[in-house]
Design a protein around this motif. Structure first.
Motif, PDB file in Angstrom:
ATOM      1  N   THR A  73     -48.406  61.406  30.674  1.00 51.31           N
ATOM      2  CA  THR A  73     -48.772  61.656  32.194  1.00 51.31           C
ATOM      3  C   THR A  73     -49.395  60.581  32.939  1.00 51.31           C
ATOM      4  OG1 THR A  73     -49.021  64.076  31.931  1.00 51.31           O
ATOM      5  CG2 THR A  73     -50.241  63.083  33.651  1.00 51.31           C
ATOM      6  N   SER A 154     -43.821  76.640  31.932  1.00 49.52           N
ATOM      7  CA  SER A 154     -44.568  77.180  33.043  1.00 49.52           C
ATOM      8  C   SER A 154     -44.978  76.247  34.013  1.00 49.52           C
ATOM      9  CB  SER A 154     -45.676  77.989  32.366  1.00 49.52           C
ATOM     10  OG  SER A 154     -46.575  76.960  32.102  1.00 49.52           O
ATOM     11  N   PRO A 155     -45.314  76.475  35.283  1.00 48.37           N
ATOM     12  CA  PRO A 155     -45.778  75.494  36.327  1.00 48.37           C
ATOM     13  C   PRO A 155     -46.976  74.563  35.763  1.00 48.37           C
ATOM     14  CG  PRO A 155     -45.229  77.554  37.438  1.00 48.37           C
ATOM     15  CD  PRO A 155     -45.304  77.865  35.762  1.00 48.37           C
ATOM     16  N   ASP A 156     -47.884  75.126  34.936  1.00 47.65           N
ATOM     17  CA  ASP A 156     -48.855  74.476  34.465  1.00 47.65           C
ATOM     18  C   ASP A 156     -48.755  73.518  33.209  1.00 47.65           C
ATOM     19  OD1 ASP A 156     -48.921  76.452  32.823  1.00 47.65           O
ATOM     20  OD2 ASP A 156     -50.963  77.141  33.088  1.00 47.65           O
ATOM     21  N   ASP A 157     -47.554  73.690  32.669  1.00 47.35           N
ATOM     22  CA  ASP A 157     -47.025  72.552  31.560  1.00 47.35           C
ATOM     23  C   ASP A 157     -47.573  71.202  31.811  1.00 47.35           C
ATOM     24  OD1 ASP A 157     -45.572  71.139  29.996  1.00 47.35           O
ATOM     25  OD2 ASP A 157     -44.597  72.901  28.968  1.00 47.35           O
ATOM     26  N   GLU A 158     -48.340  70.850  30.993  1.00 48.17           N
ATOM     27  CA  GLU A 158     -48.911  69.401  31.235  1.00 48.17           C
ATOM     28  C   GLU A 158     -47.645  68.441  31.189  1.00 48.17           C
ATOM     29  OE1 GLU A 158     -52.142  68.387  28.391  1.00 48.17           O
ATOM     30  OE2 GLU A 158     -53.485  69.830  29.328  1.00 48.17           O
ATOM     31  N   GLU A 161     -44.121  68.308  36.262  1.00 45.38           N
ATOM     32  CA  GLU A 161     -44.622  68.806  37.560  1.00 45.38           C
ATOM     33  C   GLU A 161     -43.455  69.679  38.139  1.00 45.38           C
ATOM     34  OE1 GLU A 161     -45.388  65.540  40.161  1.00 45.38           O
ATOM     35  OE2 GLU A 161     -46.677  64.577  38.823  1.00 45.38           O
ATOM     36  N   ARG A 278     -44.756  64.916  34.364  1.00 44.15           N
ATOM     37  CA  ARG A 278     -45.892  64.911  34.957  1.00 44.15           C
ATOM     38  C   ARG A 278     -46.215  63.393  35.321  1.00 44.15           C
ATOM     39  NH1 ARG A 278     -49.231  68.789  36.609  1.00 44.15           N
ATOM     40  NH2 ARG A 278     -48.022  70.350  35.483  1.00 44.15           N
TER      41      ARG A 278
END
Length: 306
Positions: A73, A154-158, A161, A278
């Motif tokens: 990231t 999921s939307p919060d997957d590291e 985005e 991300r």
């Protein structure tokens, strides 16, 4: 520079096997195995354990990958900052999308980008047999336009985005002579006794049908199935069943079918999102691509979501 062997380990986590990881990375299985053995030796820790003819990641490997996701990231953010100095108005952008979004959203966005930034190079694909999230991790694409479904990150997957583009209504597709076709609109609760088709991609579209019908208080009686919307429309026209159809999906000409808008609290919709690695959304070409996709999605919604 981040150790390329860490990227190999990330892809192995997603694909599950050495062979699949090698195919995704365009390497040989022996090269993948060698890279991961060397990484394990350099770190003096076991990363893989044999399970029959396969391997599984150890707890240490998952710990390493947690740090690796953050490193990648930050690397993408660094690339974003450098791109502002390097790219100017050029750059290269690769987009993969589900078919209906490719036609209605991606193609207009790419046309817009080509006109505004003539020095950009652009590549668009549907990639129906591929896992678009794996393509992102392997850096085969830069943007995946997809539909969140069971089993997707999921939307919060590291690692990713997810940028919302569109909440797309679902319509009803019926034969032209069907009584519903004359009413102008319908509620799912009116269709509990109907014969249904499993239409479109079963990974998302059929699950949406089951969820919507459950909310309406019934289980759909599914008789036949097809993925291609021309084939689906032909089955509907032949009286073999009715189905949900995304509003992005066009109805083929020459078939005796009618699109009927749904109304009421149980009216189903699906989400269209643009996914990127991300930290990469501020990179020149990727940022311009996301802006263009949002623009075309906004225009489409204004024209079609009434």
């Amino acid at each position: 520079m981040i150790d390329s062997r860490l990227r190999t380990l990330r892809v192995l986590r997603e694909t599950g096997t050495i062979t699949a990881a090698a195919e995704s990375l365009h390497l040989t299985p022996s090269t993948v195995s060698q890279q991961l053995r060397q990484l394990s030796a350099d770190l003096d820790i076991t990363l893989l354990e044999p399970v029959g003819r396969k391997v599984k990641l150890t707890p240490a490997a998952y710990t390493l990958l947690e740090h690796g996701d953050r490193l990648f990231t930050q690397w993408e953010r660094a690339m974003s900052d450098l791109a502002a100095h390097r790219e100017g108005l050029a750059g290269h952008l690769r987009i993969s999308a589900v078919a209906s979004a490719l036609a209605a959203l991606v193609a207009p966005a790419v046309t817009e980008l080509a006109q505004q930034y003539p020095h950009m190079t652009l590549h668009v694909g549907e990639d129906p047999e591929e896992d678009r999230f794996q393509l992102l991790l392997a850096r085969e694409i830069d943007v995946a336009v997809t539909i969140p479904a069971t089993g997707t990150p999921s939307p919060d997957d590291e690692r990713f985005e997810q940028h919302a583009l569109l909440e797309e209504p679902q319509d009803l597709l019926v034969p032209q002579e069907h009584p519903i076709a004359r009413n102008g609109s319908a509620e799912l609760t009116e269709l509990a006794e109907a014969r249904w088709l499993r239409a479109g991609d079963p990974r998302d579209q059929h699950q949406l049908l089951l969820t919507a019908c459950a909310a309406a208080g019934f289980v759909p009686r599914v008789t036949h199935n097809a993925v291609d919307w021309f084939a689906v429309s032909a089955l509907v026209a032949s009286g073999l069943g009715i189905c949900l159809i995304p509003r992005l999906a066009p109805i083929p000409e020459g078939l005796a079918v009618t699109r009927v808008p749904l109304r009421g609290e149980t009216r189903p919709t699906r989400q269209i999102v643009a996914c990127v690695r991300r930290g990469s959304s501020d990179q020149g070409a990727i940022g311009r691509g996301l802006t263009a996709l949002r623009s075309t999605a906004s225009r489409w919604a204004a024209e079609h979501s009434g």
